[in-house]
Motif scaffolding. Structure first.
Motif, PDB file in Angstrom:
ATOM      1  N   THR A 195       0.831  -1.209   0.000  1.00  0.00           N
ATOM      2  CA  THR A 195       0.000   0.000   0.000  1.00  0.00           C
ATOM      3  C   THR A 195       0.861   1.252   0.000  1.00  0.00           C
ATOM      4  O   THR A 195       0.568   2.226  -0.707  1.00  0.00           O
TER       5      THR A 195
ATOM      6  N   LEU B  66       0.805  -4.981 -10.065  1.00  0.00           N
ATOM      7  CA  LEU B  66      -0.339  -5.769 -10.520  1.00  0.00           C
ATOM      8  C   LEU B  66       0.083  -7.127 -11.044  1.00  0.00           C
ATOM      9  O   LEU B  66      -0.755  -7.863 -11.564  1.00  0.00           O
TER      10      LEU B  66
ATOM     11  N   PRO C 230     -13.151 -10.552  -7.214  1.00  0.00           N
ATOM     12  CA  PRO C 230     -12.194 -11.570  -6.791  1.00  0.00           C
ATOM     13  C   PRO C 230     -10.775 -11.038  -6.921  1.00  0.00           C
ATOM     14  O   PRO C 230     -10.334 -10.697  -8.002  1.00  0.00           O
TER      15      PRO C 230
ATOM     16  N   MET D 143      -4.070  -3.916   4.437  1.00  0.00           N
ATOM     17  CA  MET D 143      -4.985  -3.603   3.325  1.00  0.00           C
ATOM     18  C   MET D 143      -4.181  -3.415   2.036  1.00  0.00           C
ATOM     19  O   MET D 143      -3.366  -2.507   1.950  1.00  0.00           O
ATOM     20  N   THR D 144      -4.397  -4.298   1.099  1.00  0.00           N
ATOM     21  CA  THR D 144      -3.690  -4.191  -0.179  1.00  0.00           C
ATOM     22  C   THR D 144      -4.428  -3.222  -1.097  1.00  0.00           C
ATOM     23  O   THR D 144      -5.597  -2.933  -0.874  1.00  0.00           O
ATOM     24  N   PRO D 145      -3.764  -2.714  -2.137  1.00  0.00           N
ATOM     25  CA  PRO D 145      -4.450  -1.832  -3.095  1.00  0.00           C
ATOM     26  C   PRO D 145      -5.641  -2.534  -3.742  1.00  0.00           C
ATOM     27  O   PRO D 145      -5.539  -3.670  -4.191  1.00  0.00           O
ATOM     28  N   GLN D 146      -6.776  -1.853  -3.757  1.00  0.00           N
ATOM     29  CA  GLN D 146      -7.999  -2.430  -4.310  1.00  0.00           C
ATOM     30  C   GLN D 146      -8.153  -2.026  -5.778  1.00  0.00           C
ATOM     31  O   GLN D 146      -7.495  -1.104  -6.256  1.00  0.00           O
ATOM     32  N   LEU D 147      -9.075  -2.729  -6.446  1.00  0.00           N
ATOM     33  CA  LEU D 147      -9.339  -2.409  -7.850  1.00  0.00           C
ATOM     34  C   LEU D 147      -9.836  -0.975  -7.997  1.00  0.00           C
ATOM     35  O   LEU D 147      -9.446  -0.256  -8.912  1.00  0.00           O
TER      36      LEU D 147
ATOM     37  N   TRP E  63      -9.112   1.603  -6.310  1.00  0.00           N
ATOM     38  CA  TRP E  63      -8.024   2.585  -6.234  1.00  0.00           C
ATOM     39  C   TRP E  63      -7.434   2.805  -7.613  1.00  0.00           C
ATOM     40  O   TRP E  63      -7.204   3.931  -8.041  1.00  0.00           O
ATOM     41  N   TYR E  64      -7.170   1.687  -8.288  1.00  0.00           N
ATOM     42  CA  TYR E  64      -6.569   1.811  -9.619  1.00  0.00           C
ATOM     43  C   TYR E  64      -7.504   2.547 -10.573  1.00  0.00           C
ATOM     44  O   TYR E  64      -7.063   3.377 -11.369  1.00  0.00           O
TER      45      TYR E  64
ATOM     46  N   LEU F 145      -7.425   6.256  -9.771  1.00  0.00           N
ATOM     47  CA  LEU F 145      -6.177   6.882 -10.236  1.00  0.00           C
ATOM     48  C   LEU F 145      -6.191   7.044 -11.749  1.00  0.00           C
ATOM     49  O   LEU F 145      -5.824   8.091 -12.292  1.00  0.00           O
TER      50      LEU F 145
ATOM     51  N   ALA G  85      -5.271  -3.388 -14.645  1.00  0.00           N
ATOM     52  CA  ALA G  85      -5.859  -3.596 -13.327  1.00  0.00           C
ATOM     53  C   ALA G  85      -6.992  -4.618 -13.400  1.00  0.00           C
ATOM     54  O   ALA G  85      -7.038  -5.565 -12.605  1.00  0.00           O
TER      55      ALA G  85
ATOM     56  N   SER H 122      -5.574  -8.092 -13.987  1.00  0.00           N
ATOM     57  CA  SER H 122      -4.950  -8.702 -12.818  1.00  0.00           C
ATOM     58  C   SER H 122      -5.994  -9.118 -11.779  1.00  0.00           C
ATOM     59  O   SER H 122      -5.897 -10.194 -11.198  1.00  0.00           O
ATOM     60  N   PHE H 123      -7.014  -8.272 -11.567  1.00  0.00           N
ATOM     61  CA  PHE H 123      -7.970  -8.582 -10.504  1.00  0.00           C
ATOM     62  C   PHE H 123      -8.958  -9.668 -10.909  1.00  0.00           C
ATOM     63  O   PHE H 123      -9.457 -10.387 -10.058  1.00  0.00           O
ATOM     64  N   PHE H 124      -9.247  -9.788 -12.195  1.00  0.00           N
ATOM     65  CA  PHE H 124     -10.141 -10.847 -12.644  1.00  0.00           C
ATOM     66  C   PHE H 124      -9.392 -12.079 -13.131  1.00  0.00           C
ATOM     67  O   PHE H 124     -10.013 -13.007 -13.632  1.00  0.00           O
TER      68      PHE H 124
END
Lengths: 200, 101
Positions: A9, A53, A126, B1-5, B7-8, B11, B49, B52-54
């Motif tokens: 973070t 990412l 997810p 808490m990791t960076p969430q979708l 956030w990207y 930005l 983003a 990576s998240f999906f």
């Protein structure tokens, strides 16, 4: 694990600050050369985001193609054309500033509504474990590019060929011919004649 | 808490807006061109983003092709800018509002 998350973070926040700061500096800067250097900062921070990412290939291509090739081209053109700083001129339209404030207010309201409704929604994205993911690696990207996306890949190569030809046609100087005639007493007359593309 | 979708996405929206503002505010053709590159990049960030998240590869392949198109655009765009400067001795887009000289 908590420490690692926190560290991630922290890196994200630093990169976001670098990106937004360089972006604003690029728009505010009047000297195009400084703007180009700020843009390189944006590209580098975006490469950092791609690493976060889990997309190392895209990060490498970002640095090589954007921060390397494209920006070298831009800086080269800036130096070639000897661009001076922009002079301050009056606004083109008088009502631009109130219109911009009004538009920004509407946009902020929309963004606030979107953030509010996403926060209330039960849908969860997810979150893949970026560090252990296989999808960003060069091998999987190469496989995807040469199987499912072969046709777009080939079309891209044709597009780049067209761009090369177009850039050479646009940027070359008109050909100058030197016509040398000799008089009966041996005096030389030199005439410069510019060949335009449409009378070649 | 990791960076969430989200956030990207936020930005990326901010960077895209900075790019749009630059295109509207700038008068120098090269500066406008650089702002367009910034907009392309912010869209790329959205693609990566989501990819990576999906856990889906297609977004990154799109980004690769977008980068190739951006490189082609850079070559042709800078060629146009050089031709413009040669004909008008200026890079101000307000000076280039007529098709004929």
């Amino acid at each position: 694990m908590i420490i690692a998350d926190l560290f991630q973070t922290l890196i994200w926040i630093v990169l976001a600050g670098l990106a937004i700061g360089s972006g604003v500096a690029m728009v505010v800067q009047r000297n195009p050369l400084y703007a180009a250097i700020s843009l390189i900062g944006v590209f580098i921070s975006f490469a950092g985001f791609y690493l976060l990412l889990g997309a190392p290939f895209i990060a490498a291509v970002q640095v090589i193609v954007y921060a390397g090739a494209i920006m070298v081209l831009v800086v080269f053109v800036i130096m070639l054309l000897n661009v001076e700083e922009e002079v301050r001129k009056p606004l083109r339209l008088k009502f631009l500033i109130p219109a911009a404030i009004f538009g920004a207010a509407i946009l902020f309201a929309q963004a606030a509504f979107i953030i509010y409704s996403v926060g209330a929604s039960p849908v969860r994205v997810p979150n893949a474990d970026a560090a252990n993911s296989q999808i960003g690696l060069t091998k999987s990207i190469g496989t995807g590019l040469f199987t499912d996306y072969l046709l777009p890949f080939e079309i891209t190569s044709i597009l780049i060929l067209m761009a090369i030809v177009g850039a050479i046609t646009l940027a070359r100087r008109p050909t100058v011919l030197l016509l040398v005639e000799e008089d009966y007493d041996g005096k030389k007359h030199v005439e410069r004649r510019t060949l335009k593309i449409d009378n070649i | 808490m990791t960076p969430q979708l989200s956030w990207y996405l936020a930005l990326s929206a901010v960077m895209f807006t900075i790019g749009v503002a630059g295109v509207i505010l700038k008068r120098n053709a090269i500066s406008m061109f650089m702002c367009i590159e910034l907009m392309l990049n912010s869209v790329n960030l959205t693609f990566v983003a989501f990819s990576s998240f999906f856990n889906n590869l297609n977004g990154q392949l799109f980004v690769f092709i977008v980068m190739a198109v951006a490189a082609a655009e850079a070559a042709v765009g800078l060629g146009i800018i050089i031709a413009l400067f040669r004909n008008r001795e200026s890079l101000d887009v307000d000076d280039a509002n007529l098709l004929k000289l």
